[in-house]
Design an enzyme around this catalytic site. Structure first.
Site, PDB file in Angstrom:
ATOM      1  N   HIS A  89       0.833  -1.209   0.000  1.00  0.00           N
ATOM      2  CA  HIS A  89       0.000   0.000   0.000  1.00  0.00           C
ATOM      3  C   HIS A  89       0.867   1.257   0.000  1.00  0.00           C
ATOM      4  CE1 HIS A  89      -3.531   2.504   1.215  1.00  0.00           C
ATOM      5  NE2 HIS A  89      -2.586   3.220   1.802  1.00  0.00           N
ATOM      6  N   GLU A  90       1.831   1.310   0.893  1.00  0.00           N
ATOM      7  CA  GLU A  90       2.633   2.540   1.020  1.00  0.00           C
ATOM      8  C   GLU A  90       3.480   2.793  -0.222  1.00  0.00           C
ATOM      9  OE1 GLU A  90       1.960   4.599   3.317  1.00  0.00           O
ATOM     10  OE2 GLU A  90       0.698   3.219   4.459  1.00  0.00           O
TER      11      GLU A  90
ATOM     12  N   HIS B 177      -5.586   7.504  -2.119  1.00  0.00           N
ATOM     13  CA  HIS B 177      -6.469   6.448  -1.637  1.00  0.00           C
ATOM     14  C   HIS B 177      -7.631   6.194  -2.597  1.00  0.00           C
ATOM     15  CE1 HIS B 177      -4.900   6.981   2.705  1.00  0.00           C
ATOM     16  NE2 HIS B 177      -4.296   5.977   2.100  1.00  0.00           N
TER      17      HIS B 177
ATOM     18  N   HIS C  24       1.713   4.917  -2.571  1.00  0.00           N
ATOM     19  CA  HIS C  24       1.834   6.357  -2.283  1.00  0.00           C
ATOM     20  C   HIS C  24       3.179   6.902  -2.779  1.00  0.00           C
ATOM     21  CE1 HIS C  24      -1.843   6.649  -0.108  1.00  0.00           C
ATOM     22  NE2 HIS C  24      -1.456   5.975   0.955  1.00  0.00           N
TER      23      HIS C  24
END
Lengths: 129, 194
Positions: free
Chosen positions: B125-126, B135, B129
């Site tokens: 997930h990170e 998101h 980013h």
């Protein structure tokens, strides 16, 4: 703490898991707009941190369930595909206390999550004759 | 999928990004391998590859585990709550909460500890980013903001793939399939067959 795999977690630790950082928010389940609740300012800090209450110094938050909080809850519910009630119902609280990424959902007031998308209810519908 | 405001991304022509671990951590090889696996999830579908370097100061992506206030204005909050955060391109900072009970390998869903968090799931997930994705409202997507403890979610969903390929293009070797067994994604028509 790092565990190479789940079997390496000691039993004594499993039986004494500490509460999560946001578990206390469960106490706000069922709170209604227009009333005041002890500690509700913490929930406002949560919503501000993730971008749902813009332009407010967190130190100024009070414990009133005000319009800003209600609006934040509605936006949050829209982003997470929940029923948009503006209330701290059980389902919404279960999402709020879930572990999550620290990056805000709404940055500088903008997002293209659900709440930032064009609202189809505002479309002008036409019929060709 | 979403992007950060202004749609920041790594410069056009970027083929490789380097990453390094905070030298104060002394992470073991199996933990480092988890991050390599997480980076690979994104490499499979787009044009950027990732190489580990021991030169922390010059690495494009800097990974570290920290507790509480660690100097970036985004203090961690202890067990669960906020698990990690990462900054948009081209900042490269990737911070994880040291207070969590991180499970490195194995089936986290079998964990007897209710607070157990799957490290690779959070890492994937990170990295989204770090590459420029924000998101997503799609719950199955990697870029959905929440993840329950004792949950494993490491495979990119169609929404994640569309987002990252919008930013950087597709890996020429990507055939629309992120796993050999769990899904078959038809990239020609955007229809996924399971």
């Amino acid at each position: 703490r790092f565990f190479p795999d789940p079997s390496s977690i000691p039993t004594w630790m499993s039986n004494n898991a500490p509460p999560g950082a946001w578990d206390g928010y469960r106490n706000f389940t069922g709170c209604s707009p227009g009333k005041t609740y002890d500690g509700l300012s913490k929930l406002k800090n949560y919503f501000q941190h993730f971008g749902y209450i813009p332009n407010s110094p967190s130190s100024n938050f009070n414990d009133d369930f005000d319009e800003a909080l209600e609006s934040a809850i509605k936006t949050y519910q829209k982003n997470f595909n929940l029923n948009i009630t503006g209330e701290l119902d059980n389902t919404t609280m279960n999402y709020i206390i879930k572990p999550r990424c620290g990056v805000a959902d709404i940055i500088n007031g903008t997002t293209s999550m659900n709440s930032g998308k064009f609202n189809s209810s505002n479309e002008i519908h036409t019929v060709q004759h | 999928y979403t992007f950060f405001p202004g749609q920041p991304r790594w410069p056009a022509g970027t083929e490789t990004l380097t990453y390094a671990f905070d030298p104060n951590e002394n992470l073991d090889d199996s933990t480092k391998q988890v991050f390599a696996n997480a980076f690979n999830q994104w490499s499979k579908v787009t044009t950027i590859t990732f190489n580990e370097t021991t030169s922390y100061n010059t690495a494009d992506i800097k990974i570290g585990f920290y507790s509480g206030d660690h100097g970036d204005g985004e203090a961690f909050d202890g067990v669960l709550g906020t698990l990690a955060h990462a900054f948009s391109p081209t900042d490269g900072r990737f911070h994880l909460d040291k207070a969590e009970d991180w499970v490195v390998n194995g089936d986290v869903t079998e964990s007897s500890l209710s607070n157990a968090v799957d490290l690779e799931s959070v890492a994937v997930h990170e990295i989204g980013h770090l590459l420029g994705l924000g998101h997503s409202s799609i719950e199955e997507a990697i870029m959905y903001p929440t993840i329950s403890s004792r949950t494993r979610k490491v495979e990119l969903e169609e929404d994640d793939i569309d987002g990252i390929q919008n930013l950087y293009g597709s890996n020429p070797n990507f055939n629309g399939t992120t796993t050999a067994t769990s899904r078959d994604r038809d990239s020609s028509f955007g229809v996924r067959h399971v």
